[in-house]
Every structure is written in C-alpha cells, then in structure tokens.
Scaffold this motif. Structure first.
Motif, short mmCIF file in Angstrom:
data_model
loop_
_atom_site.label_atom_id
_atom_site.label_comp_id
_atom_site.label_asym_id
_atom_site.label_seq_id
_atom_site.Cartn_x
_atom_site.Cartn_y
_atom_site.Cartn_z
N ARG A 15 -12.84 -90.42 113.40
CA ARG A 15 -12.13 -89.82 114.52
C ARG A 15 -12.98 -89.91 115.78
NH1 ARG A 15 -7.70 -86.66 113.61
NH2 ARG A 15 -7.09 -86.40 111.42
N THR A 16 -12.31 -89.77 116.91
CA THR A 16 -13.02 -89.81 118.19
C THR A 16 -14.13 -88.77 118.23
OG1 THR A 16 -11.01 -90.55 119.33
CG2 THR A 16 -12.76 -89.58 120.70
N ALA A 17 -13.84 -87.57 117.75
CA ALA A 17 -14.84 -86.49 117.80
C ALA A 17 -16.07 -86.85 116.98
CB ALA A 17 -14.22 -85.20 117.29
N GLN A 18 -15.88 -87.53 115.85
CA GLN A 18 -17.02 -87.94 115.03
C GLN A 18 -17.90 -88.93 115.77
OE1 GLN A 18 -14.05 -88.73 111.54
NE2 GLN A 18 -16.08 -88.75 110.63
N LEU A 19 -17.28 -89.88 116.45
CA LEU A 19 -18.04 -90.89 117.17
C LEU A 19 -18.75 -90.30 118.37
CD1 LEU A 19 -15.39 -93.76 116.97
CD2 LEU A 19 -17.49 -93.54 115.61
N THR A 38 -8.41 -100.99 114.74
CA THR A 38 -7.06 -100.52 115.06
C THR A 38 -7.02 -99.00 115.15
OG1 THR A 38 -6.46 -100.46 112.71
CG2 THR A 38 -6.01 -102.50 113.93
N GLN A 39 -5.93 -98.51 115.72
CA GLN A 39 -5.70 -97.07 115.84
C GLN A 39 -4.34 -96.74 115.23
OE1 GLN A 39 -6.95 -96.69 120.29
NE2 GLN A 39 -7.15 -94.64 119.38
N PRO A 40 -4.31 -96.42 113.93
CA PRO A 40 -3.03 -96.08 113.31
C PRO A 40 -2.45 -94.78 113.85
CG PRO A 40 -4.84 -95.61 111.82
CD PRO A 40 -5.43 -96.33 112.98
N ARG A 41 -3.30 -93.98 114.42
CA ARG A 41 -2.89 -92.72 115.03
C ARG A 41 -3.87 -92.42 116.15
NH1 ARG A 41 -2.15 -87.89 110.92
NH2 ARG A 41 -0.52 -89.35 110.23
N GLY A 43 -6.69 -91.22 118.28
CA GLY A 43 -7.95 -90.57 117.97
C GLY A 43 -8.56 -91.00 116.65
N ILE A 44 -7.94 -91.95 115.94
CA ILE A 44 -8.46 -92.45 114.68
C ILE A 44 -8.72 -93.95 114.81
CG2 ILE A 44 -8.01 -92.84 112.22
CD1 ILE A 44 -6.33 -90.32 112.20
N PHE A 45 -9.92 -94.38 114.45
CA PHE A 45 -10.31 -95.79 114.59
C PHE A 45 -10.63 -96.36 113.21
CE2 PHE A 45 -11.00 -93.71 118.58
CZ PHE A 45 -10.59 -94.64 119.53
N VAL A 46 -10.03 -97.54 112.92
CA VAL A 46 -10.12 -98.11 111.57
C VAL A 46 -10.56 -99.56 111.66
CG1 VAL A 46 -8.86 -98.61 109.45
CG2 VAL A 46 -8.26 -96.59 110.80
N ARG A 47 -11.66 -99.88 110.96
CA ARG A 47 -12.09 -101.27 110.83
C ARG A 47 -11.15 -102.02 109.89
NH1 ARG A 47 -18.15 -102.87 110.88
NH2 ARG A 47 -17.41 -104.13 109.13
N PRO A 48 -11.06 -103.33 110.03
CA PRO A 48 -10.19 -104.11 109.12
C PRO A 48 -10.59 -103.97 107.65
CG PRO A 48 -10.81 -105.44 111.02
CD PRO A 48 -11.63 -104.19 111.10
N ASP A 49 -11.88 -103.75 107.39
CA ASP A 49 -12.35 -103.66 106.00
C ASP A 49 -12.48 -102.22 105.51
OD1 ASP A 49 -14.43 -102.97 107.66
OD2 ASP A 49 -15.94 -104.23 106.69
N ALA A 50 -11.86 -101.29 106.20
CA ALA A 50 -11.97 -99.88 105.80
C ALA A 50 -11.33 -99.65 104.44
CB ALA A 50 -11.31 -98.99 106.85
N HIS A 51 -11.92 -98.73 103.67
CA HIS A 51 -11.35 -98.36 102.38
C HIS A 51 -10.09 -97.51 102.61
CE1 HIS A 51 -10.85 -96.34 98.51
NE2 HIS A 51 -11.60 -97.30 98.00
N ALA A 52 -9.01 -97.88 101.93
CA ALA A 52 -7.72 -97.20 102.15
C ALA A 52 -7.81 -95.70 101.84
CB ALA A 52 -6.64 -97.85 101.29
N VAL A 55 -9.34 -93.95 104.78
CA VAL A 55 -8.37 -93.88 105.87
C VAL A 55 -7.39 -92.74 105.63
CG1 VAL A 55 -6.54 -95.11 107.09
CG2 VAL A 55 -8.60 -96.34 106.38
N ALA A 56 -6.90 -92.62 104.39
CA ALA A 56 -5.98 -91.54 104.06
C ALA A 56 -6.63 -90.18 104.28
CB ALA A 56 -5.52 -91.68 102.61
N ALA A 57 -7.91 -90.07 103.89
CA ALA A 57 -8.61 -88.80 104.05
C ALA A 57 -8.73 -88.42 105.53
CB ALA A 57 -9.99 -88.88 103.41
N ILE A 58 -9.14 -89.37 106.37
CA ILE A 58 -9.30 -89.08 107.78
C ILE A 58 -7.96 -88.77 108.44
CG2 ILE A 58 -9.96 -90.06 110.02
CD1 ILE A 58 -12.34 -89.23 108.33
#
Length: 279
Positions: A15-19, A38-41, A43-52, A55-58
């Motif tokens: 999340r933005t706050a974490q960064l 990408t930003q699926p929502r 304030g949330i930033f996701v690398r292409p290789d992120a673990h699904a 992502v669900a947890a965040i």
C-alpha cells in the motif's frame, strides 16, 4: 534500496502508506507504474510477479494465515487451499476464510501472520491430519514452542485447540508419517513410532513388536548407496525375525484400505501361526 526491489521483497505488493513509511517519496511511488507495476485498487501497487495470495491479503487489509501461510513457512502441506485464509476483523463471507484472533507479532516484511498464529488457526479450522501436519512441522522446522502456544489459549472456544495441541505426536518426520499416524489411530492400530531396533536401526513404525512399517519419501533411493543401505536394513529385519511392509506416500494417501488390509493380514497370520504352535 530501489523501490521496485523493495516491493519485490515485500511480496510484490504494498500500500501507499507502507511505501511512504519505508522512506520513499510520492514521486518514487508514482514512477512505479513506468516499470510495469499496476494498481488494481487506489493506493495498492502490484508487481507483475507478485504472489496472488499476498495481493489478496493486501487488498483486504489482512495477512495470510492458517493453511494459506503454510507454504510460505515451508510447513507440511499436501494441497493448497481452495480459498485464502486471512487474518483480519472484517470481510466475513467476502470470498475468503476469516480468522479474527491474532496473538503473535506478524512477519516483519510479508503480509503473513506469525507462524505461531498460523498453527493455532490451522488447528482450530482444519481437520486432522492436515492440521496435525502443519502443527508438527512448525514445531520441528521452526522451533515453535508448544507450551508457548498453549499459554496463549484460554476460554471454552480455545479448548478444542488446546486438546489438539496436547495430543500432538511429534515423532513424525514428514507429512506422510503424520498421515500414517492418523490412519493407524483412526482404525485402531496401535503403534510405536521412530523405534530404534538393535542391528537394524531406526524404523518409522513398529506394530505389535514384530511388524515394521516404513513410509518412504519422494527422495527414497536417490543414490545407489541409499539403495544398498536400505536393502541391508530389510535383510537385517528378516534375519532378526521381523516382518516388513513398505509404502510410498501415494499409497498412504490414495489407497489407505490396501495399507490397512495388508497390516491386518500380517497380524492375523502371526496370530494364527502362534496359535498353531501352542501346545
């Protein structure tokens, strides 16, 4: 550290706050999209290789726990869960299994509940032997103290978890041994586990003092030396009057009736032989 690398170490999502709390500027964060993030929502930033799972947890402002945390901690697990198990106080019936009570500090970097919480959630959520395997491996592999887990439990709701902790058999050295223990107990077959027999060595299970049952892992006979040593153990068992049954994991898991039938047949044969020899 480069923000893109920081995001990777955080599981690929933040999340933005974490960064911001990690010391990165809003300009640094805005530039992430130039590198395939990408930003699926908002304030949330996701690398292409992120673990699904991360992502669900965040996305749910939660942490992976229970069986969903098992693979990340290297705990014994046969199959991944159909749904994510998340530690949070919200989102009931939102497409994941919710675990509300968190007793330990979470993983310092990844969106994971502490391994201790993952164990407690698993025991309270999953049937044996899945929960038993997770708990046993956490204690054996991560040095989780069973007394510490017990100390965190209180009240009627925690009583089944406390009972399960008290009944754990920590002699198992692999998930297939945990499953074999469960199979034997559920079908009334008494056994000793990890028994050291003079002239033979340590065996996985000893039943009625004469039947050795070995459950072989996937690395079984990975070398010629291992094969020779195991053949020598089998021969020594026979020479010392023991019967031996060996099973690969898939037979324990997918054909347990065969295992039970063969064990019972050997036991019945020994009893019949002893009866025939009796005066």
């Amino acid at each position: 550290m480069d923000i893109f690398e920081h995001l990777r170490q955080a599981g690929g999502v933040a999340r933005t706050a974490q960064l911001l709390s990690a010391g990165y500027s809003r300009t640094d964060i805005a530039r992430l999209t130039d590198r395939g993030v990408t930003q699926p929502r908002r304030g949330i930033f996701v690398r292409p290789d992120a673990h699904a799972g991360f992502v669900a947890a965040i996305r749910h402002n939660a942490r992976l726990t229970c069986v969903s945390a098992a693979e990340h901690y290297g705990l014994w697990l046969r199959e991944p869960p159909a749904e994510y198990h998340l530690a949070c106080n919200h989102g009931h019936n939102k497409g994941f299994i919710r675990h509300r009570t968190v007793r330990f500090n979470p993983h310092p970097v990844l969106p994971l509940a502490a391994v201790e919480d993952a164990v407690l959630h698993a025991i309270g959520c999953l049937p044996a032997p899945t929960s038993t395997a997770i708990a046993t491996s956490a204690i054996r592999l991560h040095g989780v103290h069973i007394e510490l887990l017990k100390d965190q439990l209180g009240g009627d709701r925690s009583r089944p978890v406390l009972t399960a902790l008290r009944e754990l058999d920590l002699r198992a050295e692999s998930i297939v041994e945990v499953d074999a223990q469960h199979l034997f107990r559920a079908n009334g077959i008494a056994f000793d586990a990890q028994v050291q027999i003079p002239g033979i060595g340590r065996v996985d299970f000893l039943i009625e003092g004469f039947l050795i049952v070995e459950v072989d892992g996937f690395a079984f006979h990975s070398t010629r030396k291992a094969l020779r040593q195991d053949l020598a153990r089998n021969n020594a068992s026979t020479l010392n009057g023991y019967a031996v049954l060996r099973y690969p994991p898939e037979v324990i898991w997918f054909n347990p009736e065969q295992v039970l039938a063969e064990i019972r047949a050997v036991l019945a044969s020994r009893k019949a032989s002893a009866k025939a020899k009796a005066p």
